[in-house]
Design a protein around this motif. Sequence first.
Motif, PDB file in Angstrom:
ATOM      1  N   GLY A  76       0.790  -1.221   0.000  1.00  0.00           N
ATOM      2  CA  GLY A  76       0.000   0.000   0.000  1.00  0.00           C
ATOM      3  C   GLY A  76       0.824   1.274   0.000  1.00  0.00           C
ATOM      4  O   GLY A  76       0.320   2.340   0.349  1.00  0.00           O
ATOM      5  N   ALA A  77       2.071   1.202  -0.402  1.00  0.00           N
ATOM      6  CA  ALA A  77       2.921   2.390  -0.464  1.00  0.00           C
ATOM      7  C   ALA A  77       2.489   3.260  -1.631  1.00  0.00           C
ATOM      8  O   ALA A  77       2.207   2.763  -2.711  1.00  0.00           O
ATOM      9  CB  ALA A  77       4.381   1.976  -0.622  1.00  0.00           C
ATOM     10  N   GLN A  78       2.460   4.572  -1.387  1.00  0.00           N
ATOM     11  CA  GLN A  78       1.997   5.471  -2.435  1.00  0.00           C
ATOM     12  C   GLN A  78       2.946   6.615  -2.718  1.00  0.00           C
ATOM     13  O   GLN A  78       2.646   7.474  -3.523  1.00  0.00           O
ATOM     14  CB  GLN A  78       0.628   6.026  -2.059  1.00  0.00           C
ATOM     15  N   GLY A  79       4.061   6.702  -2.066  1.00  0.00           N
ATOM     16  CA  GLY A  79       4.951   7.824  -2.317  1.00  0.00           C
ATOM     17  C   GLY A  79       6.253   7.701  -1.573  1.00  0.00           C
ATOM     18  O   GLY A  79       6.598   6.647  -1.042  1.00  0.00           O
ATOM     19  N   PHE A  80       6.960   8.807  -1.533  1.00  0.00           N
ATOM     20  CA  PHE A  80       8.267   8.858  -0.888  1.00  0.00           C
ATOM     21  C   PHE A  80       8.207   9.905   0.205  1.00  0.00           C
ATOM     22  O   PHE A  80       7.686  11.005  -0.037  1.00  0.00           O
ATOM     23  CB  PHE A  80       9.335   9.233  -1.923  1.00  0.00           C
TER      24      PHE A  80
END
Length: 136
Positions: A76-80
């Motif tokens: 579920g990672a969506q960015g940095f």
Amino acid sequence: MLAAEQSAGRGLDMLAALQVAHYVEGRRIADRAVLLAVAEAIGLPRDAFEAALTACGGEALDAHIATTRALMSRIGAQGFPTLVIERASGFTSVAVNPYLGRPEAFRDWLRTTLAQDVTDAVEVSGPNCGPNTCVR
């Protein structure tokens, strides 16, 4: 990072140096010349790094990016930045916003969280990363 790891086992050192080059010095780390200069600055032999950089492009890079994107999708990672803890039961996302500018609070939270997973007989090992390098 892949080229630094492949050529000298120093991918984490390259990561630290690239972050300084990008965030502190404002350099464009997507430029090959900048990558070569950063690699030389951390002591990597230019010829070996350049050969590894070339070898890590194309299909190898595409495969690495595809694997990374699949992992990001799964957790579920969506960015940095995206931080996760890998546990026996899977990955746990780490909300970093509450700890921005508060490294001691993050350290304390992390120690408490890891203590739940680790018995006194087992030590957690891994690289210790600072702003300029990582120590194993």
